[in-house]
Design a protein around this motif. Sequence first.
Motif, PDB file in Angstrom:
ATOM      1  N   VAL A 109       0.268  -1.315  -0.052  1.00 39.73           N
ATOM      2  CA  VAL A 109       0.094  -0.614  -0.211  1.00 39.73           C
ATOM      3  C   VAL A 109       0.633   1.633  -0.294  1.00 39.73           C
ATOM      4  O   VAL A 109       0.502   2.896  -0.552  1.00 39.73           O
ATOM      5  CB  VAL A 109      -1.352  -0.334   0.937  1.00 39.73           C
ATOM      6  N   GLU A 110       2.034   1.110   1.111  1.00 39.88           N
ATOM      7  CA  GLU A 110       2.737   2.411   0.819  1.00 39.88           C
ATOM      8  C   GLU A 110       3.399   2.750  -0.636  1.00 39.88           C
ATOM      9  O   GLU A 110       3.739   3.874  -0.617  1.00 39.88           O
ATOM     10  CB  GLU A 110       3.604   2.267   2.136  1.00 39.88           C
ATOM     11  N   VAL A 111       3.778   1.557  -0.971  1.00 40.54           N
ATOM     12  CA  VAL A 111       4.764   1.424  -2.413  1.00 40.54           C
ATOM     13  C   VAL A 111       4.659   1.506  -3.428  1.00 40.54           C
ATOM     14  O   VAL A 111       4.948   2.455  -4.897  1.00 40.54           O
ATOM     15  CB  VAL A 111       5.544   0.576  -2.176  1.00 40.54           C
ATOM     16  N   LEU A 112       2.772   1.851  -3.762  1.00 37.60           N
ATOM     17  CA  LEU A 112       2.773   1.687  -4.402  1.00 37.60           C
ATOM     18  C   LEU A 112       2.299   3.691  -4.610  1.00 37.60           C
ATOM     19  O   LEU A 112       1.272   4.807  -5.264  1.00 37.60           O
ATOM     20  CB  LEU A 112       0.871   1.673  -4.189  1.00 37.60           C
ATOM     21  N   LYS A 113       1.658   4.909  -3.405  1.00 39.35           N
ATOM     22  CA  LYS A 113       1.387   5.885  -3.223  1.00 39.35           C
ATOM     23  C   LYS A 113       3.462   6.259  -3.750  1.00 39.35           C
ATOM     24  O   LYS A 113       3.245   7.246  -4.524  1.00 39.35           O
ATOM     25  CB  LYS A 113       1.158   6.155  -1.464  1.00 39.35           C
ATOM     26  N   ILE A 114       4.445   6.068  -3.314  1.00 37.81           N
ATOM     27  CA  ILE A 114       5.446   6.829  -3.305  1.00 37.81           C
ATOM     28  C   ILE A 114       6.550   6.045  -4.423  1.00 37.81           C
ATOM     29  O   ILE A 114       7.064   7.363  -5.121  1.00 37.81           O
ATOM     30  CB  ILE A 114       6.448   6.067  -2.271  1.00 37.81           C
ATOM     31  N   LEU A 115       6.184   5.630  -5.322  1.00 43.30           N
ATOM     32  CA  LEU A 115       6.575   5.069  -6.409  1.00 43.30           C
ATOM     33  C   LEU A 115       5.174   6.010  -7.674  1.00 43.30           C
ATOM     34  O   LEU A 115       5.564   5.527  -8.780  1.00 43.30           O
ATOM     35  CB  LEU A 115       7.439   3.705  -6.358  1.00 43.30           C
ATOM     36  N   LYS A 116       4.787   5.961  -7.782  1.00 44.08           N
ATOM     37  CA  LYS A 116       3.457   6.534  -8.070  1.00 44.08           C
ATOM     38  C   LYS A 116       3.598   6.986  -9.619  1.00 44.08           C
ATOM     39  O   LYS A 116       3.224   7.087 -10.931  1.00 44.08           O
ATOM     40  CB  LYS A 116       1.760   6.887  -7.911  1.00 44.08           C
ATOM     41  N   ASN A 117       4.743   8.088  -9.348  1.00 39.75           N
ATOM     42  CA  ASN A 117       5.320   9.096 -10.595  1.00 39.75           C
ATOM     43  C   ASN A 117       6.687   8.809 -10.994  1.00 39.75           C
ATOM     44  O   ASN A 117       7.368   9.426 -12.062  1.00 39.75           O
ATOM     45  CB  ASN A 117       5.376  10.246 -10.068  1.00 39.75           C
ATOM     46  N   ILE A 118       7.100   7.776 -10.900  1.00 38.47           N
ATOM     47  CA  ILE A 118       8.193   7.165 -11.458  1.00 38.47           C
ATOM     48  C   ILE A 118       8.024   6.001 -12.961  1.00 38.47           C
ATOM     49  O   ILE A 118       7.209   5.813 -12.674  1.00 38.47           O
ATOM     50  CB  ILE A 118       9.185   5.919 -10.639  1.00 38.47           C
TER      51      ILE A 118
END
Length: 87
Positions: A47-56
């Motif tokens: 859940v956290e990584v989907l938010k963190i990496l969404k703009n890469i």
Amino acid sequence: MILDEAQNASPIQMKMFLTRLGIESKAVITGDISQIDLPKKTNSGLVEVLKILKNIKSIGIIKLDESDVTRHEIVKDIINAYSKLKK
């Protein structure tokens, strides 16, 4: 590298997995955030990584839903029934 059932990885486990990629490596991470089995006070790394990496731009994120289920027809009904409980 493949990380399956990633919804049950903690944020630190997810970071550890992602930061181990070597040159020309690829990673596939799968998980179902509706089936998190972590202790109540533990956040899901998925859940956290989907938010963190969404703009890469070089990272692809594909979200599937009940229309993608290719199991027995009753599985879709079960998924829909569980989805209604959370609303």
